[in-house]
Scaffold this motif. Structure first.
Motif, PDB file in Angstrom:
ATOM      1  N   ILE A 177      -1.206  -2.789 -15.280  1.00 53.41           N
ATOM      2  CA  ILE A 177      -1.088  -2.015 -14.039  1.00 53.41           C
ATOM      3  C   ILE A 177      -0.498  -0.645 -14.352  1.00 53.41           C
ATOM      4  O   ILE A 177       0.533  -0.539 -15.005  1.00 53.41           O
ATOM      5  CB  ILE A 177      -0.203  -2.745 -13.010  1.00 53.41           C
ATOM      6  N   TYR A 178      -1.186   0.392 -13.885  1.00 53.55           N
ATOM      7  CA  TYR A 178      -0.732   1.767 -14.032  1.00 53.55           C
ATOM      8  C   TYR A 178      -0.572   2.349 -12.636  1.00 53.55           C
ATOM      9  O   TYR A 178      -1.533   2.369 -11.861  1.00 53.55           O
ATOM     10  CB  TYR A 178      -1.727   2.594 -14.835  1.00 53.55           C
ATOM     11  N   GLN A 179       0.625   2.809 -12.296  1.00 56.85           N
ATOM     12  CA  GLN A 179       0.907   3.342 -10.971  1.00 56.85           C
ATOM     13  C   GLN A 179       1.289   4.803 -11.104  1.00 56.85           C
ATOM     14  O   GLN A 179       2.208   5.148 -11.851  1.00 56.85           O
ATOM     15  CB  GLN A 179       2.059   2.557 -10.329  1.00 56.85           C
ATOM     16  N   GLU A 213       2.177   7.569  -8.401  1.00 57.78           N
ATOM     17  CA  GLU A 213       2.441   7.863  -6.996  1.00 57.78           C
ATOM     18  C   GLU A 213       1.578   6.980  -6.102  1.00 57.78           C
ATOM     19  O   GLU A 213       1.809   5.798  -6.019  1.00 57.78           O
ATOM     20  CB  GLU A 213       2.278   9.354  -6.719  1.00 57.78           C
ATOM     21  N   ASN A 214       0.547   7.523  -5.468  1.00 60.20           N
ATOM     22  CA  ASN A 214      -0.258   6.715  -4.556  1.00 60.20           C
ATOM     23  C   ASN A 214      -1.551   6.177  -5.184  1.00 60.20           C
ATOM     24  O   ASN A 214      -2.410   5.650  -4.492  1.00 60.20           O
ATOM     25  CB  ASN A 214      -0.587   7.499  -3.287  1.00 60.20           C
ATOM     26  N   ARG A 270      -3.206   3.533  -7.933  1.00 58.69           N
ATOM     27  CA  ARG A 270      -2.945   2.345  -8.743  1.00 58.69           C
ATOM     28  C   ARG A 270      -4.223   1.959  -9.482  1.00 58.69           C
ATOM     29  O   ARG A 270      -5.276   1.783  -8.881  1.00 58.69           O
ATOM     30  CB  ARG A 270      -2.504   1.183  -7.881  1.00 58.69           C
ATOM     31  N   ARG A 278      -3.730   4.826  -2.156  1.00 59.54           N
ATOM     32  CA  ARG A 278      -3.018   4.468  -0.919  1.00 59.54           C
ATOM     33  C   ARG A 278      -2.428   5.734  -0.301  1.00 59.54           C
ATOM     34  O   ARG A 278      -2.057   6.659  -1.003  1.00 59.54           O
ATOM     35  CB  ARG A 278      -1.902   3.472  -1.205  1.00 59.54           C
ATOM     36  N   ASP A 324       0.540   3.130   3.596  1.00 62.76           N
ATOM     37  CA  ASP A 324       0.205   2.048   2.678  1.00 62.76           C
ATOM     38  C   ASP A 324      -1.180   1.442   2.949  1.00 62.76           C
ATOM     39  O   ASP A 324      -1.443   0.306   2.620  1.00 62.76           O
ATOM     40  CB  ASP A 324       1.278   0.959   2.694  1.00 62.76           C
ATOM     41  N   SER A 335      -5.362   1.729   2.354  1.00 61.63           N
ATOM     42  CA  SER A 335      -6.208   2.187   1.250  1.00 61.63           C
ATOM     43  C   SER A 335      -7.430   2.919   1.785  1.00 61.63           C
ATOM     44  O   SER A 335      -8.388   2.291   2.221  1.00 61.63           O
ATOM     45  CB  SER A 335      -6.658   1.005   0.406  1.00 61.63           C
TER      46      SER A 335
END
Length: 154
Positions: free
Chosen positions: A36-38, A40-41, A43, A74, A78, A80
């Motif tokens: 998982i790479y996040q 800011e908004n 993903r 997102r 929150d 999508s």
């Protein structure tokens, strides 16, 4: 003497097999773990275990599919507004087309476009100003499926 030798050889082979299994376990477990790479908004999930939540639901994942990557954008609330899912399938192009048409119809999406050119098939659906595009590309050993979702106005 032969029975002692074969017994010793059998024990050695069993220990060798056990050692191989123990050494291999971390390698096999890493192959199926999500990454998982996040940002800011945004993903990005490599090797996801499910589709992007609430947008591209599990009913868009066909049988005999391997999930490759999902991307989800997102907003502040929150929700999508955009998401994508990439997968590989061993189903035929025709089976995939029928599958995605049936998913669109079951979810009451209107099919706006169906196009087939150069081993690539595009299926475009719309519902309540939301747009879903399914791209199917015929590869040698599998079919690559890319699903894109967009909710305008965000």
């Amino acid at each position: 003497k032969n029975t002692n030798l074969s017994s010793t050889l059998r024990k050695f082979m069993n220990k060798l097999l056990l050692l191989f299994i123990l050494v291999s376990l971390p390698v096999f477990s890493e192959e199926i773990q999500e990454e998982i790479y996040q940002f800011e908004n945004l993903r990005i999930i490599k090797k996801p275990t499910s589709a992007p939540g609430g947008v591209i639901t599990s009913d868009f994942i066909c049988d005999k599919a391997t999930l490759i990557q999902s991307i989800e954008l997102r907003n502040v609330s929150d929700m999508s507004p955009e998401a994508s899912l990439f997968l590989h399938s061993t189903l035929t192009v025709e089976e995939l087309i029928r599958f995605y048409e049936s998913v669109f119809l079951a979810r009451e999406w209107r099919i706006l476009q169906k196009d087939n050119r150069d081993n690539k098939f595009v299926l475009l659906g719309e519902r309540s100003k939301k747009v879903m595009t399914v791209l199917i590309r015929d590869e040698k050993d599998y079919r690559a499926v890319k699903i894109f979702y967009r909710r305008p106005g965000f």
